[in-house]
Design an enzyme around this catalytic site. Sequence first.
Site, PDB file in Angstrom:
ATOM      1  N   LYS A  47      -4.839   6.739  16.065  1.00 17.45           N
ATOM      2  CA  LYS A  47      -4.028   7.748  15.519  1.00 17.45           C
ATOM      3  C   LYS A  47      -4.625   9.393  15.551  1.00 17.45           C
ATOM      4  O   LYS A  47      -2.974   9.964  15.699  1.00 17.45           O
ATOM      5  CB  LYS A  47      -4.538   7.455  14.025  1.00 17.45           C
ATOM      6  N   ASP A  89       8.958  -5.505  12.953  1.00 19.35           N
ATOM      7  CA  ASP A  89       7.517  -6.023  14.133  1.00 19.35           C
ATOM      8  C   ASP A  89       7.854  -4.458  14.657  1.00 19.35           C
ATOM      9  O   ASP A  89       8.201  -4.197  15.615  1.00 19.35           O
ATOM     10  CB  ASP A  89       6.682  -6.966  15.132  1.00 19.35           C
ATOM     11  N   THR A  98      -5.714   0.540  -0.842  1.00 20.40           N
ATOM     12  CA  THR A  98      -4.652   0.316  -1.017  1.00 20.40           C
ATOM     13  C   THR A  98      -5.312  -1.530  -0.537  1.00 20.40           C
ATOM     14  O   THR A  98      -6.666  -1.310   0.197  1.00 20.40           O
ATOM     15  CB  THR A  98      -3.814   0.355   0.928  1.00 20.40           C
ATOM     16  N   PRO A  99      -4.571  -2.508  -0.494  1.00 21.85           N
ATOM     17  CA  PRO A  99      -4.937  -3.685   0.399  1.00 21.85           C
ATOM     18  C   PRO A  99      -5.695  -3.644   1.695  1.00 21.85           C
ATOM     19  O   PRO A  99      -6.515  -4.077   1.695  1.00 21.85           O
ATOM     20  CB  PRO A  99      -3.539  -4.473   0.419  1.00 21.85           C
ATOM     21  N   ASN A 144       4.893   4.386   8.610  1.00 22.84           N
ATOM     22  CA  ASN A 144       3.776   3.947   8.468  1.00 22.84           C
ATOM     23  C   ASN A 144       2.821   2.909   8.306  1.00 22.84           C
ATOM     24  O   ASN A 144       1.884   2.720   8.770  1.00 22.84           O
ATOM     25  CB  ASN A 144       4.768   3.950   6.526  1.00 22.84           C
ATOM     26  N   TYR A 153      -8.419   2.724  16.072  1.00 29.20           N
ATOM     27  CA  TYR A 153      -7.908   2.909  15.384  1.00 29.20           C
ATOM     28  C   TYR A 153      -7.946   4.167  15.039  1.00 29.20           C
ATOM     29  O   TYR A 153      -6.805   4.856  15.058  1.00 29.20           O
ATOM     30  CB  TYR A 153      -8.594   3.107  13.476  1.00 29.20           C
ATOM     31  N   GLY A 178       0.505  -1.607   0.581  1.00 28.36           N
ATOM     32  CA  GLY A 178       0.175   0.031  -0.134  1.00 28.36           C
ATOM     33  C   GLY A 178       0.693   1.291   0.017  1.00 28.36           C
ATOM     34  O   GLY A 178       2.019   1.885  -0.911  1.00 28.36           O
ATOM     35  N   ILE A 179       0.450   2.381   0.837  1.00 29.18           N
ATOM     36  CA  ILE A 179       0.747   3.317   0.893  1.00 29.18           C
ATOM     37  C   ILE A 179       2.756   3.006   1.465  1.00 29.18           C
ATOM     38  O   ILE A 179       3.693   4.332   0.663  1.00 29.18           O
ATOM     39  CB  ILE A 179       0.296   4.473   2.245  1.00 29.18           C
TER      40      ILE A 179
HETATM   41  P1  NAP Z   1      -1.791  -1.787   4.004  1.00 31.70           P
HETATM   42  O1  NAP Z   1      -1.918  -1.910   3.037  1.00 31.70           O
HETATM   43  O2  NAP Z   1      -2.346  -2.536   5.138  1.00 31.70           O
HETATM   44  O3  NAP Z   1       0.018  -1.880   4.683  1.00 31.70           O
HETATM   45  C1  NAP Z   1       0.875  -1.930   6.059  1.00 31.70           C
HETATM   46  C2  NAP Z   1       1.550  -2.620   5.574  1.00 31.70           C
HETATM   47  O4  NAP Z   1       1.821  -2.344   7.184  1.00 31.70           O
HETATM   48  C3  NAP Z   1       1.363  -4.037   6.132  1.00 31.70           C
HETATM   49  O5  NAP Z   1       2.531  -4.771   5.274  1.00 31.70           O
HETATM   50  C4  NAP Z   1       1.120  -4.920   7.269  1.00 31.70           C
HETATM   51  O6  NAP Z   1       1.735  -6.295   7.001  1.00 31.70           O
HETATM   52  C5  NAP Z   1       2.657  -4.114   7.998  1.00 31.70           C
HETATM   53  N1  NAP Z   1       2.292  -4.475   8.953  1.00 31.70           N
HETATM   54  C6  NAP Z   1       1.170  -4.550   9.865  1.00 31.70           C
HETATM   55  N2  NAP Z   1       1.250  -4.879  11.060  1.00 31.70           N
HETATM   56  C7  NAP Z   1       2.759  -4.090  11.612  1.00 31.70           C
HETATM   57  C8  NAP Z   1       3.791  -4.603  12.089  1.00 31.70           C
HETATM   58  N3  NAP Z   1       3.413  -4.518  13.538  1.00 31.70           N
HETATM   59  N4  NAP Z   1       5.044  -4.204  12.135  1.00 31.70           N
HETATM   60  C9  NAP Z   1       5.932  -4.310  10.580  1.00 31.70           C
HETATM   61  N5  NAP Z   1       4.875  -3.424   9.858  1.00 31.70           N
HETATM   62  C10 NAP Z   1       2.949  -4.167  10.017  1.00 31.70           C
HETATM   63  O7  NAP Z   1      -2.344  -0.451   4.426  1.00 31.70           O
HETATM   64  P2  NAP Z   1      -2.435   1.437   4.071  1.00 31.70           P
HETATM   65  O8  NAP Z   1      -3.394   1.520   3.659  1.00 31.70           O
HETATM   66  O9  NAP Z   1      -0.932   1.052   3.018  1.00 31.70           O
HETATM   67  O10 NAP Z   1      -1.469   1.956   5.333  1.00 31.70           O
HETATM   68  C11 NAP Z   1      -0.594   2.472   5.442  1.00 31.70           C
HETATM   69  C12 NAP Z   1      -0.690   3.735   6.877  1.00 31.70           C
HETATM   70  O11 NAP Z   1      -1.595   4.704   6.149  1.00 31.70           O
HETATM   71  C13 NAP Z   1      -1.292   2.905   8.011  1.00 31.70           C
HETATM   72  O12 NAP Z   1      -0.863   3.790   9.355  1.00 31.70           O
HETATM   73  C14 NAP Z   1      -2.944   3.322   7.848  1.00 31.70           C
HETATM   74  O13 NAP Z   1      -3.500   3.879   8.867  1.00 31.70           O
HETATM   75  C15 NAP Z   1      -2.573   4.750   7.337  1.00 31.70           C
HETATM   76  N6  NAP Z   1      -3.770   4.679   6.613  1.00 31.70           N
HETATM   77  C16 NAP Z   1      -4.853   4.413   5.259  1.00 31.70           C
HETATM   78  C17 NAP Z   1      -5.960   4.750   4.714  1.00 31.70           C
HETATM   79  C18 NAP Z   1      -6.647   4.200   3.252  1.00 31.70           C
HETATM   80  O14 NAP Z   1      -7.319   4.338   3.464  1.00 31.70           O
HETATM   81  N7  NAP Z   1      -5.899   3.444   3.457  1.00 31.70           N
HETATM   82  C19 NAP Z   1      -6.138   6.068   5.387  1.00 31.70           C
HETATM   83  C20 NAP Z   1      -5.685   6.683   6.538  1.00 31.70           C
HETATM   84  C21 NAP Z   1      -4.560   5.871   6.871  1.00 31.70           C
HETATM   85  P3  NAP Z   1       0.411  -7.073   6.995  1.00 31.70           P
HETATM   86  O15 NAP Z   1      -0.356  -6.755   5.552  1.00 31.70           O
HETATM   87  O16 NAP Z   1       0.982  -8.599   6.856  1.00 31.70           O
HETATM   88  O17 NAP Z   1      -0.334  -7.090   8.010  1.00 31.70           O
END
Ligand code: NAP
Length: 260
Positions: free
Chosen positions: A170, A74, A203-204, A101, A166, A29-30
């Site tokens: 945040k 982690d 994103t996923p 992130n 969540y 994702g991001i």
């Molecule tokens: P994502 O696709 O789920 O990617 C997050 C990554 O972090 C995944 O590879 C995940 O691994 C990994 N992760 C999970 N637990 C972890 C840990 N304990 N230590 C290290 N890595 C870990 O999510 P994303 O949408 O890109 O989100 C990235 C950030 O943006 C997050 O902080 C999220 O809260 C924030 N955000 C996202 C959105 C949105 O709409 N997507 C909106 C606002 C904010 P696994 O896949 O194995 O769990």
Amino acid sequence: MDDQKGEMTMQSEGRLKGKVALITGAGSGIGFAIARLFAEEGAKVVLSDVDAASLAAKVALLTQADEHLCQPHDVSSEPDWERVFAAAIERYSRVDIVVNNAGIAAEGSIEDVTLESWRRVMSVNLDGTFLGCKHAIRNMKNTGGGAIVNVSSVGALKASLTGPAYGASKAGVWNLTRTVALSCARNGYNIRCNSLHPGLTHTPMMDRASPEMLERLKAGIPMGRLAEAIDIAQAALYLAGSESKYVTGTSLVVDGGYIS
Ligand code: NAP
């Protein structure tokens, strides 16, 4: 005139040329979009993720793939932070940018969310960012400074009926960012710290939502679409790079007008 020339040379070589950037959650994702953009802009990237298996395939897609480093990580584990920083310092001698992130979400109303689920979200999103800031400061203050970007969310700024853990985690990241920024500035460390607040992003993490839920969420976004991960990565680039050299303790919302 000389300054302008210098700026143009830097831009043509990449906005992060010569910088070392550590990005957590970089396997998806991001985080991956940020890693790819930073590599395109000339940075050497340390990609870390709890899902280490996903990293090897991802790093091969980056510009100058051989120059980057992958680390299983982690973010809620302090020994993991110590090991990842040690590996980065051994390879590059310094870390200039840390993007906290990695994050997880959990559904459930305030009446339904379990203590276990609450604690898990807090440990990854808030403990993880706290540890990232702590170890970034410890390292960067000895190597001339740097920039920390904490990925928060619009969820920090708004009540949520479906994700109280969540949103609270945040919001904690948002406040922590200001404390880190103030502390570093007052101590003269030349370390900036800012929070980035994405709105709903393809994103996923978002793909786990049902199609009905996605449609409902999209209807609430004035610009009529979810963000792409690159939209968020471009904002992270601004906060990590020298264009934001006088910006610290601020919150950059990138949400298509959602919070307005
Ligand atoms: P994502 O696709 O789920 O990617 C997050 C990554 O972090 C995944 O590879 C995940 O691994 C990994 N992760 C999970 N637990 C972890 C840990 N304990 N230590 C290290 N890595 C870990 O999510 P994303 O949408 O890109 O989100 C990235 C950030 O943006 C997050 O902080 C999220 O809260 C924030 N955000 C996202 C959105 C949105 O709409 N997507 C909106 C606002 C904010 P696994 O896949 O194995 O769990």
